[in-house]
Design a protein around this motif. Structure first.
Motif, PDB file in Angstrom:
ATOM      1  N   LEU A 161       0.817  -1.212   0.000  1.00 38.35           N
ATOM      2  CA  LEU A 161       0.000   0.000   0.000  1.00 38.35           C
ATOM      3  C   LEU A 161       0.852   1.264   0.000  1.00 38.35           C
ATOM      4  N   LYS A 162       2.006   1.226   0.638  1.00 40.77           N
ATOM      5  CA  LYS A 162       2.914   2.377   0.579  1.00 40.77           C
ATOM      6  C   LYS A 162       3.308   2.669  -0.856  1.00 40.77           C
ATOM      7  N   ARG A 163       3.616   1.637  -1.596  1.00 43.69           N
ATOM      8  CA  ARG A 163       4.011   1.820  -2.993  1.00 43.69           C
ATOM      9  C   ARG A 163       2.844   2.324  -3.844  1.00 43.69           C
ATOM     10  N   GLY A 164       1.631   1.828  -3.538  1.00 45.62           N
ATOM     11  CA  GLY A 164       0.462   2.332  -4.245  1.00 45.62           C
ATOM     12  C   GLY A 164       0.197   3.795  -3.934  1.00 45.62           C
ATOM     13  N   ALA A 165       0.367   4.163  -2.661  1.00 48.44           N
ATOM     14  CA  ALA A 165       0.141   5.554  -2.260  1.00 48.44           C
ATOM     15  C   ALA A 165       1.116   6.498  -2.951  1.00 48.44           C
ATOM     16  N   GLU A 166       2.326   6.038  -3.187  1.00 42.59           N
ATOM     17  CA  GLU A 166       3.311   6.865  -3.899  1.00 42.59           C
ATOM     18  C   GLU A 166       2.839   7.199  -5.311  1.00 42.59           C
ATOM     19  N   ILE A 167       2.105   6.300  -5.928  1.00 44.08           N
ATOM     20  CA  ILE A 167       1.556   6.546  -7.264  1.00 44.08           C
ATOM     21  C   ILE A 167       0.371   7.490  -7.207  1.00 44.08           C
ATOM     22  N   LEU A 168      -0.492   7.308  -6.217  1.00 38.36           N
ATOM     23  CA  LEU A 168      -1.748   8.055  -6.152  1.00 38.36           C
ATOM     24  C   LEU A 168      -1.604   9.454  -5.575  1.00 38.36           C
ATOM     25  N   GLU A 169      -0.710   9.616  -4.620  1.00 38.21           N
ATOM     26  CA  GLU A 169      -0.631  10.857  -3.861  1.00 38.21           C
ATOM     27  C   GLU A 169      -0.389  12.100  -4.718  1.00 38.21           C
ATOM     28  N   PRO A 170       0.506  12.073  -5.720  1.00 40.68           N
ATOM     29  CA  PRO A 170       0.703  13.283  -6.529  1.00 40.68           C
ATOM     30  C   PRO A 170      -0.551  13.726  -7.280  1.00 40.68           C
ATOM     31  N   HIS A 171      -1.493  12.805  -7.453  1.00 42.78           N
ATOM     32  CA  HIS A 171      -2.719  13.112  -8.194  1.00 42.78           C
ATOM     33  C   HIS A 171      -3.912  13.338  -7.267  1.00 42.78           C
ATOM     34  N   VAL A 201       0.947   2.949   6.799  1.00 40.80           N
ATOM     35  CA  VAL A 201       1.244   3.481   5.464  1.00 40.80           C
ATOM     36  C   VAL A 201       1.631   4.956   5.563  1.00 40.80           C
ATOM     37  N   GLY A 202       0.908   5.702   6.397  1.00 42.45           N
ATOM     38  CA  GLY A 202       1.268   7.084   6.674  1.00 42.45           C
ATOM     39  C   GLY A 202       1.157   8.018   5.492  1.00 42.45           C
ATOM     40  N   SER A 203       0.086   7.887   4.719  1.00 41.46           N
ATOM     41  CA  SER A 203      -0.105   8.730   3.537  1.00 41.46           C
ATOM     42  C   SER A 203      -1.530   9.247   3.489  1.00 41.46           C
ATOM     43  N   PRO A 204      -1.745  10.493   3.041  1.00 45.98           N
ATOM     44  CA  PRO A 204      -3.111  10.982   2.855  1.00 45.98           C
ATOM     45  C   PRO A 204      -3.847  10.238   1.753  1.00 45.98           C
ATOM     46  N   SER A 205      -3.126   9.443   0.987  1.00 42.96           N
ATOM     47  CA  SER A 205      -3.745   8.655  -0.086  1.00 42.96           C
ATOM     48  C   SER A 205      -4.101   7.241   0.343  1.00 42.96           C
TER      49      SER A 205
END
Length: 297
Positions: A161-171, A201-205
């Protein structure tokens, strides 16, 4: 909507308290952003997606959700997105799908081949989200890997999920993780478990999809649990239990829950991920009337 249908809905009491100017219904917007899905009002609006969206808007709904959006042709996605924009409606969740996303141990296993498929789907989801102006997309981590310790499985899920969030977060696209009750093989089942994973995961995404049908079945105590998990909840879904139909057809006191969400000033979407209790036009009218009743404590 034609004049006969309009009259039928007025008689059924499903349009709410509003002023009527010609064939236009004004001030009938619900207090919260309930989001129907395609097919829910097909008997009134027909099979055309755009006509269905327009009918939803006329009935006072200001959002739409569609689990199958990624499966629709690009041109259809773009047309739906344009219609939502023109009507001032928001797009709710669609599902980030990939082969085996629901019934395989794809995230818990740590298998790179599954991770690669998920990350590829995240990139495709970004493009779908752009077309329909979506901010949320549902993710299901799949099944338990029974031969691995639970902590190892959880770590594997967080890493993917961390890796997925890296893709989604900029968008500014947020994947919302959905704990489910469908069968005992599913890894993600509880709100506190999902809270822990989102914190990891620690992401807003990466947030929680708090589906109240599943949470009533798995853990109950919904208002308390949603308060405990509030900082990590990104989206709600509705469905009464038993039956997974509209509010008022089961045991959940949705009027109290909706009032609680208003008090907390929740401004997000509540997906209507359930069926119609009754068939036909009468069932669609009854569904809208049920939301009118539950929307006013």
């Amino acid at each position: 909507m034609n004049r006969r249908s309009f009259s039928q809905l007025m008689t059924a009491g499903v349009l709410g308290s509003q002023a009527i100017k010609g064939n236009t219904v004004a001030d009938n917007t619900f207090s919260l952003k309930y989001a129907p899905h395609f097919g829910m009002f097909e008997q009134h609006a027909g099979k055309d997606y755009i006509d269905q969206v327009k009918f939803m808007h006329e009935m006072g709904f200001r959002a739409l959700e569609d689990n199958e959006m990624m499966d629709k042709p690009v041109a259809v996605q773009e047309k739906i997105g344009a219609t939502l924009g023109n009507l001032g409606m928001e797009m709710g969740v669609f599902v980030i799908k990939f082969p085996g996303f629901f019934d395989k141990s794809h995230m818990t296993s740590g298998d790179k081949s599954w991770s690669d498929l998920f990350l590829k789907s995240c990139k495709e989801a970004v493009e779908t989200a752009k077309r329909v102006n979506a901010k949320w997309a549902t993710v299901v981590p799949g099944n338990f890997t029974r031969n691995l310790p639970l902590g190892i499985q959880t770590g594997n899920v967080i890493e993917v999920l961390k890796r997925g969030a890296e893709i989604l977060e900029p968008h500014k696209l947020t994947m919302v993780l959905e704990p489910l009750s469908d069968n005992p093989d599913l890894f993600l089942r509880y709100s506190d478990q999902t809270y822990m994973i989102c914190k990891g995961v620690g992401s807003p995404s990466c947030k929680i999809l708090f589906d109240m049908y599943h949470m009533q079945r798995n853990e109950g105590n919904m208002i308390k649990n949603m308060d405990l998990c509030w900082s990590e909840i990104g989206y709600f879904q509705i469905g009464d239990n038993p039956g997974r139909k509209e509010p008022g057809t089961g045991e959940v006191n949705y009027a109290n829950i909706f009032e609680h969400l208003r008090i907390k000033k929740y401004d997000g979407i509540l997906g209507m991920e359930h069926g119609n209790f009754k068939p036909g036009k009468a069932g669609e009218q009854a569904l809208i009337a049920a939301y009118r009743k539950a929307d006013q404590l």
